[in-house]
Design a protein around this motif. Structure first.
Motif, PDB file in Angstrom:
ATOM      1  N   VAL A 187      -3.459   3.419  -4.709  1.00  0.00           N
ATOM      2  CA  VAL A 187      -3.996   4.201  -3.592  1.00  0.00           C
ATOM      3  C   VAL A 187      -3.537   5.660  -3.626  1.00  0.00           C
ATOM      4  N   LYS A 188      -2.620   5.968  -4.514  1.00  0.00           N
ATOM      5  CA  LYS A 188      -2.055   7.310  -4.561  1.00  0.00           C
ATOM      6  C   LYS A 188      -3.170   8.337  -4.792  1.00  0.00           C
ATOM      7  N   GLY A 189      -3.178   9.390  -3.980  1.00  0.00           N
ATOM      8  CA  GLY A 189      -4.195  10.422  -4.093  1.00  0.00           C
ATOM      9  C   GLY A 189      -5.415  10.171  -3.227  1.00  0.00           C
ATOM     10  N   ARG A 190      -5.570   8.948  -2.718  1.00  0.00           N
ATOM     11  CA  ARG A 190      -6.711   8.624  -1.853  1.00  0.00           C
ATOM     12  C   ARG A 190      -6.264   8.295  -0.431  1.00  0.00           C
ATOM     13  N   PHE A 191      -5.135   7.654  -0.311  1.00  0.00           N
ATOM     14  CA  PHE A 191      -4.626   7.234   0.993  1.00  0.00           C
ATOM     15  C   PHE A 191      -3.447   8.119   1.383  1.00  0.00           C
ATOM     16  N   THR A 192      -3.338   8.370   2.681  1.00  0.00           N
ATOM     17  CA  THR A 192      -2.236   9.182   3.192  1.00  0.00           C
ATOM     18  C   THR A 192      -1.613   8.498   4.406  1.00  0.00           C
TER      19      THR A 192
ATOM     20  N   MET B 262      -7.528   6.658   4.905  1.00  0.00           N
ATOM     21  CA  MET B 262      -8.061   6.146   3.659  1.00  0.00           C
ATOM     22  C   MET B 262      -9.333   6.885   3.320  1.00  0.00           C
ATOM     23  N   ASN B 263      -9.319   7.593   2.215  1.00  0.00           N
ATOM     24  CA  ASN B 263     -10.477   8.332   1.736  1.00  0.00           C
ATOM     25  C   ASN B 263     -10.930   7.775   0.391  1.00  0.00           C
ATOM     26  N   GLY B 264     -12.161   8.057   0.046  1.00  0.00           N
ATOM     27  CA  GLY B 264     -12.671   7.590  -1.236  1.00  0.00           C
ATOM     28  C   GLY B 264     -12.602   6.088  -1.387  1.00  0.00           C
TER      29      GLY B 264
ATOM     30  N   VAL C  98       0.840  -1.194   0.000  1.00  0.00           N
ATOM     31  CA  VAL C  98       0.000   0.000   0.000  1.00  0.00           C
ATOM     32  C   VAL C  98       0.879   1.248   0.000  1.00  0.00           C
ATOM     33  N   GLY C  99       1.789   1.295   0.952  1.00  0.00           N
ATOM     34  CA  GLY C  99       2.682   2.438   1.038  1.00  0.00           C
ATOM     35  C   GLY C  99       3.493   2.378   2.301  1.00  0.00           C
ATOM     36  N   SER C 100       4.477   3.265   2.400  1.00  0.00           N
ATOM     37  CA  SER C 100       5.347   3.234   3.562  1.00  0.00           C
ATOM     38  C   SER C 100       6.036   4.583   3.772  1.00  0.00           C
TER      39      SER C 100
END
Length: 121
Positions: A62-67, A81-83, A46-48
């Motif tokens: 997930v880029k642009g939706r998750f931070t 997590m948005n959208g 997902v990301g790190s």
């Protein structure tokens, strides 16, 4: 040895938001991140984040939706997590690691127990 404890999963409707948390007990990890695994699918990055520098890495899905963010004082990692869509339904795992690779982010060494995220349409 780092131990990771996740929280914040649950059920939400499409378009909604959730925030996952992961607290690391033990030495501050070099990097931390999130993976997910949907039923019948392979585990997916997902990301790190690189803990000291704050460098971030996200998968394209997930880029642009998750931070991803962190609270260094609490040794806690967050995933906002948005959208959300039904395709985001999965078990989400917090990871920590001791090395970082371009395009792959944190290479996991320790895994949390996972927290379920279910998105309904």
């Amino acid at each position: 040895q780092v131990q990771l404890v996740e929280s914040g999963g649950g059920a939400v409707q499409a378009g909604g938001s959730l925030r996952l948390s992961c607290t690391a007990a033990g030495p501050r990890p070099y990097c931390m991140g999130w993976f997910r695994q949907a039923p019948g699918e392979e585990r997916e990055r997902v990301g790190s984040i690189l803990s000291r520098l704050g460098q971030l890495d996200y998968s394209d899905s997930v880029k642009g939706r998750f931070t991803i963010s962190q609270d260094s004082a609490k040794n806690t990692l967050y995933l906002q997590m948005n959208g959300l869509t039904p395709e985001d339904t999965a078990m989400y795992y917090c990871v920590s690691g001791g090395s970082w690779a371009p395009g792959r982010g944190c290479l996991p060494y320790t895994w949390g127990q996972g927290t379920q995220v279910t998105v309904s349409s």
